[in-house]
Design an enzyme around this catalytic site. Structure first.
Site, PDB file in Angstrom:
ATOM      1  N   ASP A 196       0.868  -1.174   0.000  1.00  0.00           N
ATOM      2  CA  ASP A 196       0.000   0.000   0.000  1.00  0.00           C
ATOM      3  C   ASP A 196       0.912   1.233   0.000  1.00  0.00           C
ATOM      4  O   ASP A 196       1.717   1.423   0.914  1.00  0.00           O
ATOM      5  CB  ASP A 196      -0.899  -0.024   1.249  1.00  0.00           C
ATOM      6  N   ARG A 369       0.694  15.143  13.525  1.00  0.00           N
ATOM      7  CA  ARG A 369       1.302  14.668  12.290  1.00  0.00           C
ATOM      8  C   ARG A 369       1.485  15.827  11.324  1.00  0.00           C
ATOM      9  O   ARG A 369       0.554  16.599  11.086  1.00  0.00           O
ATOM     10  CB  ARG A 369       0.381  13.600  11.687  1.00  0.00           C
TER      11      ARG A 369
HETATM   12  C1  LIG Z   1      -5.631   7.183   3.037  1.00  0.00           C
HETATM   13  C2  LIG Z   1      -5.490   5.730   3.170  1.00  0.00           C
HETATM   14  C3  LIG Z   1      -6.516   4.863   2.773  1.00  0.00           C
HETATM   15  C4  LIG Z   1      -7.877   5.375   2.367  1.00  0.00           C
HETATM   16  O1  LIG Z   1      -8.181   5.147   1.065  1.00  0.00           O
HETATM   17  P1  LIG Z   1      -9.601   5.428   0.396  1.00  0.00           P
HETATM   18  O2  LIG Z   1      -9.212   5.922  -0.951  1.00  0.00           O
HETATM   19  O3  LIG Z   1     -10.358   6.431   1.193  1.00  0.00           O
HETATM   20  O4  LIG Z   1     -10.257   4.100   0.338  1.00  0.00           O
HETATM   21  C5  LIG Z   1      -6.276   3.501   2.853  1.00  0.00           C
HETATM   22  N1  LIG Z   1      -5.108   3.013   3.328  1.00  0.00           N
HETATM   23  C6  LIG Z   1      -4.116   3.828   3.734  1.00  0.00           C
HETATM   24  C7  LIG Z   1      -2.843   3.253   4.255  1.00  0.00           C
HETATM   25  C8  LIG Z   1      -4.288   5.211   3.686  1.00  0.00           C
HETATM   26  O5  LIG Z   1      -3.328   6.011   4.119  1.00  0.00           O
END
Ligand SMILES: *Cc1c(COP(=O)(O)O)cnc(C)c1O
Length: 410
Positions: A196, A369
């Site tokens: 991610d 943050r």
């Molecule tokens: C911001 C964030 C999300 C949120 O994503 P959406 O587009 O709102 O589904 C998911 N995972 C992480 C690690 C994030 O920082």
């Protein structure tokens, strides 16, 4: 002691300084929250106007062909690909991040049908934890989601692990993980790796190709400045394209959507992961936002990012010794583009800063943050922000009782 003049001198020598003009930001705004919602670029403004005034207003439904709206998720993926070290044809822009994670998690469980474990980080972003548990429930065989301390990953890796999902830069602490090393360890037990990049893309250099990553996904509205609720992106390594199936199939991922066939046949390449109609205006906003990245390099962005975070840490420690606990790693190779400071009155501190023109955010229970986006921040902004933080702390403004009730978005 670092002075404001020292910071002004750094701005004069800054090769990225002129890019600030591409952002629509009030003169007095000190915006240390581009990791939560990036500001508007002039490129976005131009591109969205073009989509609305020409493609939509004039072209109407004809623009699906004339302006190639169907291809926008793929073309934008190609444009974004260099930011993560991917090639054309390996990235799709669609949906939002949580949905794209669902597609990759669901699809990858089918690729390891004999395995029963998904590993993720216990302190991962809550949405990632919810969706991984949700997808595990749906696959029709028993899947255990292990939420571990990421530093103990090696102890948990074995032949029963199907997928490891980690966020490369931690959203609270800003700690950055070793993408290549972890991916290698995961592959050694035959598991798949999903990264991610929500807090990485546009902030730190990434190379999915050399790190041999299987899958990745990231956010469009944070450092990429694509706008509130911007579409997200996903990467699928070429070896998995045509193999990883979309567990949420829809008409626009079909090989021939306008044949209106009642049985699904996946389109080739990244189009397979499209489910439904592209959000054309939102894609336009992100498209325009990527222009500014093409005027520099991720290496230059990284160099300035480290200089800005170093400066902030140094100024805070110099002027407010012992007041905060620095949560973000000092080591450059373990730091993303944010600084997290722990304080039990964190919420009040952030609110008091916002009232004084410095926007950061608060992450419960006790993290202040601050995000550092090198494309528009100046060294003097960092200096001024810390002076205002000193004022908030020395006046005890953060203890005001009005901060006892929290707003919905912190
Ligand atoms: C911001 C964030 C999300 C949120 O994503 P959406 O587009 O709102 O589904 C998911 N995972 C992480 C690690 C994030 O920082």
């Amino acid at each position: 002691m670092i002075t404001r003049d020292d910071c002004r001198a750094l701005d004069e020598r800054d090769p990225l300084a002129e890019l600030r003009g591409e952002f629509i930001l009030a003169k007095e705004e000190i915006y240390l929250d581009g990791n939560s919602l990036g500001p508007v670029t002039r490129g976005t403004q131009r591109r969205v106007n073009q989509v609305i005034e020409h493609e939509w207003a004039e072209g109407l439904v004809r623009s699906w062909n004339a302006a190639q709206w169907m291809d926008a998720p793929l073309k934008l993926g190609d444009r974004l690909a260099p930011l993560i070290g991917a090639h054309a044809g390996e990235v799709l822009v669609a949906d939002t991040l949580t949905f794209l994670l669902a597609k990759i998690i669901g699809g990858s469980l089918e690729l390891r049908p004999e395995r029963h474990v998904i590993i993720t980080d216990a302190v991962n972003f809550h949405s990632d934890l919810y969706i991984v548990a949700g997808m595990a429930r749906l696959v029709g065989r028993e899947i255990v989601v292990k939420t571990i301390d990421r530093n103990t990953l090696d102890e948990h890796l074995d032949e029963d692990v199907a997928l490891v999902m980690l966020t490369q830069v931690d959203f609270r602490t800003g700690e950055m993980l070793d993408m290549a090393g972890i991916t290698r360890a995961v592959h050694e037990v035959g598991a798949l790796m999903l990264w991610d990049f929500a807090h990485s893309t546009g902030a730190v250099p990434l190379d999915v190709t050399s790190a041999d990553v299987d899958f990745a996904a990231g956010c469009g509205y944070k450092y990429l400045n694509g706008g509130p609720g911007a579409p997200a992106f996903m990467y699928v390594a070429p070896r998995w394209q045509g193999v990883l199936r979309n567990p949420l199939p829809g008409w626009l991922g079909h090989a021939r959507p306008f044949d209106f066939e009642s049985t699904y046949e996946s389109a080739p390449g990244m189009r397979a992961y499209v489910t439904s109609s592209p959000s054309v205006i939102a894609l336009g906003a992100l498209d325009g936002a990527l222009e500014v990245f093409e005027r520099t390099t991720m290496a230059a962005i990284r160099e300035k990012s480290l200089a800005l975070t170093d400066l902030f840490i140094e100024l805070v420690e110099e002027s407010l010794p012992g007041v905060f606990e620095l949560v973000t790693p000092r080591e450059h190779d373990q730091r993303g583009s944010q600084v997290a400071l722990r304080h039990s009155n964190g919420y009040g501190i952030i609110q008091a800063l916002i009232e004084r023109g410095v926007t950061g955010d608060f992450r419960a229970p006790d993290i202040c943050r601050f995000g550092f986006a090198p494309l528009y921040l100046r060294y003097v902004d960092i200096y001024d922000a810390v002076q205002i933080l000193v004022e908030v702390m020395s006046s005890s403004a953060y203890l005001d009782t009005k901060y006892e009730r929290r707003l919905a978005v912190t």
